[in-house]
Motif scaffolding. Structure first.
Motif, mmCIF file in Angstrom:
data_model
loop_
_atom_site.group_PDB
_atom_site.id
_atom_site.type_symbol
_atom_site.label_atom_id
_atom_site.label_comp_id
_atom_site.label_asym_id
_atom_site.label_seq_id
_atom_site.Cartn_x
_atom_site.Cartn_y
_atom_site.Cartn_z
ATOM 1 N N TYR A 239 -2.794 9.957 -4.006
ATOM 2 C CA TYR A 239 -2.729 10.906 -2.891
ATOM 3 C C TYR A 239 -1.282 11.097 -2.432
ATOM 4 N N LEU A 240 -0.537 10.002 -2.350
ATOM 5 C CA LEU A 240 0.863 10.112 -1.950
ATOM 6 C C LEU A 240 1.668 10.880 -2.987
ATOM 7 N N GLN A 241 1.351 10.678 -4.258
ATOM 8 C CA GLN A 241 2.033 11.416 -5.321
ATOM 9 C C GLN A 241 1.761 12.911 -5.211
ATOM 10 N N ILE A 242 0.497 13.245 -5.018
ATOM 11 C CA ILE A 242 0.122 14.657 -4.892
ATOM 12 C C ILE A 242 0.783 15.277 -3.663
ATOM 13 N N PHE A 243 0.755 14.534 -2.547
ATOM 14 C CA PHE A 243 1.346 15.064 -1.311
ATOM 15 C C PHE A 243 2.842 15.292 -1.468
ATOM 16 N N LEU A 268 11.532 16.677 3.608
ATOM 17 C CA LEU A 268 11.698 15.347 4.191
ATOM 18 C C LEU A 268 10.368 14.587 4.209
ATOM 19 N N LEU A 269 9.282 15.291 4.540
ATOM 20 C CA LEU A 269 7.965 14.661 4.512
ATOM 21 C C LEU A 269 7.601 14.214 3.093
ATOM 22 N N GLY A 270 7.874 15.071 2.120
ATOM 23 C CA GLY A 270 7.585 14.722 0.735
ATOM 24 C C GLY A 270 8.398 13.524 0.266
ATOM 25 N N SER A 271 9.671 13.457 0.669
ATOM 26 C CA SER A 271 10.512 12.333 0.279
ATOM 27 C C SER A 271 10.043 11.043 0.941
ATOM 28 N N ASN A 272 9.594 11.138 2.199
ATOM 29 C CA ASN A 272 9.071 9.954 2.883
ATOM 30 C C ASN A 272 7.792 9.453 2.211
ATOM 31 N N ALA A 273 6.938 10.379 1.777
ATOM 32 C CA ALA A 273 5.712 9.984 1.086
ATOM 33 C C ALA A 273 6.034 9.286 -0.227
ATOM 34 N N GLN A 274 7.037 9.777 -0.941
ATOM 35 C CA GLN A 274 7.445 9.132 -2.194
ATOM 36 C C GLN A 274 8.041 7.754 -1.925
ATOM 37 N N PHE A 275 8.761 7.607 -0.819
ATOM 38 C CA PHE A 275 9.316 6.305 -0.448
ATOM 39 C C PHE A 275 8.192 5.304 -0.179
ATOM 40 N N ALA A 276 7.137 5.762 0.510
ATOM 41 C CA ALA A 276 5.983 4.892 0.756
ATOM 42 C C ALA A 276 5.296 4.533 -0.553
ATOM 43 N N ARG A 277 5.183 5.495 -1.452
ATOM 44 C CA ARG A 277 4.551 5.239 -2.749
ATOM 45 C C ARG A 277 5.369 4.243 -3.567
ATOM 46 N N MET A 280 4.674 0.841 -2.308
ATOM 47 C CA MET A 280 3.392 0.344 -2.792
ATOM 48 C C MET A 280 3.504 -0.152 -4.230
ATOM 49 N N ALA A 281 4.375 0.479 -5.008
ATOM 50 C CA ALA A 281 4.511 0.113 -6.421
ATOM 51 C C ALA A 281 5.020 -1.321 -6.594
ATOM 52 N N GLN A 282 5.682 -1.868 -5.543
ATOM 53 C CA GLN A 282 6.130 -3.255 -5.621
ATOM 54 C C GLN A 282 4.950 -4.211 -5.738
ATOM 55 N N LYS A 288 3.329 -1.484 -15.328
ATOM 56 C CA LYS A 288 4.145 -0.410 -14.782
ATOM 57 C C LYS A 288 4.695 0.455 -15.902
ATOM 58 N N SER A 289 4.610 1.753 -15.724
ATOM 59 C CA SER A 289 5.177 2.701 -16.674
ATOM 60 C C SER A 289 6.236 3.529 -15.945
ATOM 61 N N ARG A 290 6.949 4.317 -16.680
ATOM 62 C CA ARG A 290 8.024 5.121 -16.095
ATOM 63 C C ARG A 290 7.454 6.115 -15.086
ATOM 64 N N ASP A 291 8.019 6.127 -13.891
ATOM 65 C CA ASP A 291 7.545 6.994 -12.824
ATOM 66 C C ASP A 291 8.417 8.254 -12.791
ATOM 67 N N TRP A 292 7.800 9.368 -13.129
ATOM 68 C CA TRP A 292 8.547 10.631 -13.175
ATOM 69 C C TRP A 292 8.451 11.393 -11.858
ATOM 70 N N THR A 293 7.628 10.956 -10.926
ATOM 71 C CA THR A 293 7.422 11.696 -9.680
ATOM 72 C C THR A 293 8.710 11.804 -8.880
ATOM 73 N N GLY A 294 9.439 10.684 -8.758
ATOM 74 C CA GLY A 294 10.679 10.711 -7.991
ATOM 75 C C GLY A 294 11.692 11.672 -8.574
ATOM 76 N N LEU A 295 11.797 11.707 -9.913
ATOM 77 C CA LEU A 295 12.746 12.615 -10.560
ATOM 78 C C LEU A 295 12.364 14.074 -10.310
#
Length: 401
Positions: A239-243, A268-277, A280-282, A288-295
């Motif tokens: 959900y965070l990825q989609i958001f 800014l909201l999208g970047s904050n959601a990615q930061f939360a995601r 969570m990944a920790q 774990k695989s390569r996360d392309w969402t941040g890029l």
């Protein structure tokens, strides 16, 4: 081949079922034990469970669908048939979870080792070996030693039998010091209360030393409060990825229409959601695989801000604004990929801080002012970062992260 033997023989202190099935983070303690076994390099997973549990069968089916070799056994005699003399077995007792240091030690070439702690009053929960040491619930043994367990009664605990086998074989012992135990070398979870305490400790110890002031004093505390609720929703990372991606696309669309404040707010909201995601990944229990969402999100943010710069520039100022914008991107890239200095972390800009600067500039004036301010701030940070790094290299006594 390395085999992982994970015990589900004991119920938690509240009588709700096997300790390994206690909920922890986005899954169960068993998920974390499996993750640790994967990092050991184990290629086969054997679950010791005298009583069949539906949750365990579902977990084994899911692992098999993902291509893992997983089985469960009910007794020591069943265990022997899954290992050959050439295999190596690593046993995790009920509720035992090693930290990264022990995981790294066991991830190397197969070695026989018994993890112990010196006898002390605070370690009464662990099984005693002799007058001086107690066993910490982890043992690494050659599978050929399982032959000695064929004839043991089914009511015997396999863990205790493995311990006796290791002791009789003079297996080398790795003694974990009190300091390492206090730092969480071994987590011993036995109930919902101890699982909750472990979760709180992990949240408290979330790395924050590299965060700037925005992340450390605002976003990180909010994320720590939100994670326990997010963990109850197993699909929260998706959900965070989609958001975050949706917010990035919406920000790009609104930027195309020239709505700077709305666009920057969405980004800014999208970047904050990615930061939360990412936080969570920790605690992710899977491989774990390569996360392309941040890029992808970074590309959407850069494109959106470039569009806003085009809207805010006249024919006279367009070239200068684009040059400053490119300098800002270069500064951020160098700060992200450079060695960095821990002393500068609190003021080090990142994409969220830059978006906040641009948003404030868009609210109170032209966004071009925000681009210039952000470029100046990031440029000064980059100069300080490189100066401190060079100064530290000349003075090796100065500790760096």
């Amino acid at each position: 081949m390395k085999l992982a033997l994970i015990s589900l023989a004991k119920d938690d202190l509240d009588g709700h079922g096997p300790i390994a099935l206690l909920p922890l983070f986005a899954g169960t303690l068993l998920d974390l034990q499996i993750n640790a076994a994967q990092r050991f390099g184990c290629e086969k997973f054997i679950f010791l469970c005298p009583v069949t549990h539906g949750a365990l069968l579902q977990k084994i089916d899911a692992m098999k669908q993902q291509g893992f070799d997983a089985e469960y056994v009910r007794s020591p005699s069943d265990l022997v048939q899954y290992a050959s003399d050439q295999d190596h077995i690593i046993y995790l007792a009920d509720g035992i979870l090693p930290n990264a240091e022990i995981v790294d030690q066991l991830s190397g070439p197969p070695q026989e080792v018994l993890f112990t702690v010196l006898q002390a009053e605070e370690y009464q929960e662990f099984e005693r070996i002799d007058l001086n040491q107690r066993w910490l619930g982890i043992v690494s043994l050659n599978a050929s030693r399982l032959v000695a367990m064929i004839d043991i009664p089914d009511e015997w605990e396999v863990g205790s039998a493995l311990l006796r086998t290791a002791v009789q074989a003079d297996c080398p012992r790795a003694i974990i010091s009190d300091r390492r135990m206090g730092a969480g070398a071994i987590a011993h979870i036995q109930s919902e209360l101890s699982a909750e305490q472990f979760t709180r400790r992990k949240l408290r110890d979330m790395p924050a030393e590299k965060d700037n002031f925005l992340n450390r004093f605002l976003l990180r505390p909010l994320i720590k409060r939100s994670l326990p609720k997010l963990w109850t929703k197993r699909s929260a990372p998706q959900y965070l990825q989609i958001f975050s991606l949706t917010a990035g696309l919406a920000g790009m669309v609104t930027a195309g229409f020239g709505y700077a404040v709305a666009s920057l707010g969405l980004l800014l909201l999208g970047s904050n959601a990615q930061f939360a995601r990412t936080s969570m990944a920790q605690f992710d229990n899977g491989i774990k695989s390569r996360d392309w969402t941040g890029l992808v999100l970074d590309l959407l943010i850069a494109s959106s801000v470039a569009i806003l710069v085009l809207h805010a520039s006249s024919a006279v100022t367009l070239a200068a604004n684009l040059v400053i914008f490119l300098l800002l991107l270069a500064h951020l890239l160098l700060l992200r990929t450079g060695p960095g200095n821990i002393r500068l972390a609190l003021i080090k800009p990142d994409i969220r801080l830059v978006l906040l600067i641009l948003l404030l500039a868009g609210i109170f004036g032209p966004i071009a002012f925000g681009i210039y301010a952000a470029a100046l701030y990031s440029g000064l940070s980059l100069v300080l970062d490189r100066f401190l790094a060079r100064d530290s290299s000349k003075n090796p006594g100065i500790e760096q992260d």
